[in-house]
Write a protein that holds these residues in place. Structure first.
Motif, PDB file in Angstrom:
ATOM      1  N   LEU A 121      32.862  -4.360 -34.213  1.00 12.97           N
ATOM      2  CA  LEU A 121      33.387  -3.381 -35.159  1.00 12.97           C
ATOM      3  C   LEU A 121      33.621  -2.080 -34.416  1.00 12.97           C
ATOM      4  O   LEU A 121      32.864  -1.734 -33.491  1.00 12.97           O
ATOM      5  CB  LEU A 121      32.410  -3.138 -36.314  1.00 12.97           C
ATOM      6  CG  LEU A 121      32.227  -4.253 -37.349  1.00 12.97           C
ATOM      7  CD1 LEU A 121      31.115  -3.878 -38.330  1.00 12.97           C
ATOM      8  CD2 LEU A 121      33.518  -4.539 -38.097  1.00 12.97           C
ATOM      9  N   LEU A 122      34.647  -1.346 -34.809  1.00 10.12           N
ATOM     10  CA  LEU A 122      34.891  -0.025 -34.240  1.00 10.12           C
ATOM     11  C   LEU A 122      33.784   0.932 -34.673  1.00 10.12           C
ATOM     12  O   LEU A 122      33.066   0.679 -35.651  1.00 10.12           O
ATOM     13  CB  LEU A 122      36.259   0.477 -34.680  1.00 10.12           C
ATOM     14  CG  LEU A 122      37.451  -0.300 -34.098  1.00 10.12           C
ATOM     15  CD1 LEU A 122      38.754   0.165 -34.728  1.00 10.12           C
ATOM     16  CD2 LEU A 122      37.507  -0.156 -32.577  1.00 10.12           C
ATOM     17  N   PRO A 123      33.618   2.067 -33.961  1.00 14.17           N
ATOM     18  CA  PRO A 123      32.424   2.908 -34.181  1.00 14.17           C
ATOM     19  C   PRO A 123      32.175   3.326 -35.621  1.00 14.17           C
ATOM     20  O   PRO A 123      31.046   3.209 -36.116  1.00 14.17           O
ATOM     21  CB  PRO A 123      32.699   4.118 -33.281  1.00 14.17           C
ATOM     22  CG  PRO A 123      33.534   3.563 -32.170  1.00 14.17           C
ATOM     23  CD  PRO A 123      34.408   2.527 -32.799  1.00 14.17           C
ATOM     24  N   ALA A 124      33.182   3.840 -36.328  1.00 13.24           N
ATOM     25  CA  ALA A 124      32.946   4.298 -37.703  1.00 13.24           C
ATOM     26  C   ALA A 124      32.628   3.118 -38.620  1.00 13.24           C
ATOM     27  O   ALA A 124      31.787   3.225 -39.517  1.00 13.24           O
ATOM     28  CB  ALA A 124      34.160   5.067 -38.218  1.00 13.24           C
ATOM     29  N   ALA A 125      33.293   1.987 -38.410  1.00 11.35           N
ATOM     30  CA  ALA A 125      33.007   0.800 -39.224  1.00 11.35           C
ATOM     31  C   ALA A 125      31.610   0.269 -38.931  1.00 11.35           C
ATOM     32  O   ALA A 125      30.903  -0.170 -39.842  1.00 11.35           O
ATOM     33  CB  ALA A 125      34.051  -0.280 -38.961  1.00 11.35           C
TER      34      ALA A 125
END
Length: 402
Positions: A102-106
Motif C-alpha cells: 500500500l502507498l504511505p497514506a493508504a
C-alpha cells in the motif's frame, strides 16, 4: 465476522472477515496506548511469499476516470475515479524498486482503521518492480482481471496475483473506491469505505468498474496510457496482452462480480474465491468455464446461491473446498495475519476465525496451484489434472459438487 460456532449471515460470505474484521477493527479491540507506543528503532517487516514461477514481476498503476458515471457516494463529483494495477512478466533493470503493498497514506489509513500499532510495522513489499520492461515472448500473455472482496482493496490478493504473473499471465487488479477499505490516488488523497450495505448496488458498481477497465485494455495494448495523467508505459507493454484470452476472478463480493461478468463476450472464464453469488439477477445459462474455490464450511446448506449458479453453468465447472481454511485464506492475510498476531496482540482464536487452522504456507501453495490449474486449462488448454481428481500433493483440497 462470523466466528466459529456462530450462525453465518447473508453478508458473511460477501464480507466475513472483510467487513467485521477489516472495515471495523481487524481482529482485536482497541487497547489503551496501542497507537501511541514508541516506535521501535527498526520497524517489524511483514513479508509476502515469493512467487513460484520463472518470470520476474513488473507492475504499473493506472488512475482511470469514467466520465459516464458519477461518484457513487459524493453527488457533486460527476465522474467515477478508480485505480487499477497492471501486473506483468518483466525484465527488471537497475533502479526499479519493488512496489509497496500500500502507498504511505493508504498504509497509515489501513493501520488506523484496523487498530494496528502505528509506526511499528513496515508496510509489506511486493515483488513487483515499478516500471520494469515487459518480458518479451512470441505469444502475448493471457489476461486475468481481479476484483477484491468487500472492504478490501486491489492489493489484497498479491500472493495469488504475483504467482500467476510469474507463470506468464498479465493480471489487472481493480480497486472499487467507497467499497474498498482505502484507495490512494496519485495526488495522495485516500478514499475510504462508505458505500451503503446494498449487494445489488455494490455488485453493479464493481461490474461497471471492471467493464470500463476491459474497455481501456485495448488502449494499453496499443501502447497508449489511458490514465488521467497519461505518461509513458513500460517498454514492451504494447502488444503484450492477449485480449482474446481474458478471465475475471474475484474474492468474496469480487467472486459474485466475476460470475455476473461471464455474459460479457470478452470474458472466457471466471473464478469465485469464497464468495456468495449476490447482486443483480443472473443470466439464464452459460457455457463458459467457472471455478468455485471455497473455504471450510462454505457450502450450499449455508449458502444456496452457490447451487443456483452451479445449475446455470453448462460448460466446464469445478468446485474445490480448502479444508480448515477461513474467508481470508484466499488473500494476502493468510500470510500476513500470523505475522501480525504478535505485534497486534491477536489471540489464537481470533487468528483461526479469519484464516482457519490450515497451515499458512500450505494454504498459499494450494490456492496458487488450483487457481493456476483452472486458468491454464481454460485460457491455455493445458490440463494438469488437479481439477479432475484428488492430488496427494495437495491434501487440503477437496473436489466437491454444488
Amino acid at each position: 465476522m462470523a466466528m466459529p460456532g456462530n450462525p453465518l449471515s447473508r453478508r458473511s460470505f460477501l464480507a466475513a472477515a472483510a467487513t467485521a474484521a477489516l472495515a471495523a477493527p481487524l481482529l482485536a479491540p482497541t487497547r489503551a496506548g496501542a497507537t501511541t507506543a514508541p516506535a521501535p528503532a527498526r520497524r517489524i517487516p511483514l513479508l509476502l511469499p515469493t512467487p513460484t514461477g520463472r518470470f520476474p514481476v513488473g507492475v504499473l498503476p493506472l488512475h482511470l476516470r469514467d466520465l459516464s458515471r458519477p461518484d457513487p457516494v459524493i453527488p457533486e463529483i460527476t465522474f467515477r475515479d478508480f485505480m487499477v494495477s497492471v501486473w506483468y512478466p518483466a525484465n527488471p533493470g537497475p533502479g526499479q524498486p519493488r512496489a509497496d503493498w500500500l502507498l504511505p497514506a493508504a498504509w497509515r489509513t489501513f493501520q488506523e482503521r484496523n487498530v494496528l500499532p502505528l509506526d511499528v510495522l513496515a508496510v509489506p513489499r511486493t515483488h513487483g518492480r515499478i516500471g520494469a520492461r515487459v518480458r518479451h515472448v512470441a505469444t502475448p500473455y493471457p489476461v486475468v482481471i481481479f476484483s477484491p472482496g468487500f472492504g478490501l482493496d486491489r492489493d489484497s490478493a498479491t500472493v495469488l496475483v504475483e504467482d500467476l504473473v510469474s507463470h506468464g499471465y498479465v493480471v489487472v487488479t481493480v480497486d472499487h473506491p467507497h467499497d474498498a477499505g482505502e484507495v490512494q490516488f496519485p495526488d495522495g488523497h485516500v478514499v475510504v469505505a462508505g458505500l451503503p450495505d446494498d449487494d445489488v448496488r455494490a455488485v453493479g458498481l464493481r461490474m461497471a468498474d471492471v467493464l470500463f477497465t476491459l474497455d481501456r485494455l485495448p488502449t494499453v495494448n496499443a501502447g497508449r496510457n489511458p490514465s488521467v495523467a497519461g505518461g509513458p508505459l513500460p517498454a514492451g507493454l504494447a502488444g503484450a496482452l492477449d485480449l482474446r484470452r481474458v478471465a475475471v476472478i474475484g474474492h468474496s463480493l469480487g467472486g459474485a462480480t466475476a460470475a455476473h461478468l461471464l455474459n460479457d463476450p470478452r470474458v472466457r472464464a471466471g473464478a469465485n474465491l469464497d464468495g456468495g453469488i449476490f447482486g443483480p439477477p443472473l443470466w439464464e445459462a452459460s457455457h463458459k468455464p467457472f471455478l468455485f474455490f471455497l473455504g471450510q464450511g462454505h457450502d450450499t446448506t449455508l449458502d444456496p446461491t452457490l447451487h443456483e449458479l452451479w445449475t446455470r453453468l453448462h460448460g466446464f465447472r469445478a468446485a474445490v473446498n480448502l479444508r480448515d481454511s477461513g474467508h481470508l485464506s484466499f488473500t494476502d492475510f493468510q500470510a500476513l495475519i500470523p505475522q501480525l498476531a504478535g505485534p497486534a496482540g491477536f489471540t489464537p482464536e481470533q487468528v483461526a476465525g479469519f484464516i482457519g487452522t490450515i497451515n499458512p504456507a500450505a494454504s498459499v501453495r494450494t490456492a496458487r496451484a488450483y487457481l493456476r490449474s483452472f486458468l491454464d486449462l481454460t485460457l491455455r488448454h493445458h490440463d494438469d489434472g488437479l481439477l479432475h481428481r484428488p492430488s496427494p500433493r495437495f491434501p487440503d483440497a477437496r473436489l466437491v459438487t454444488l
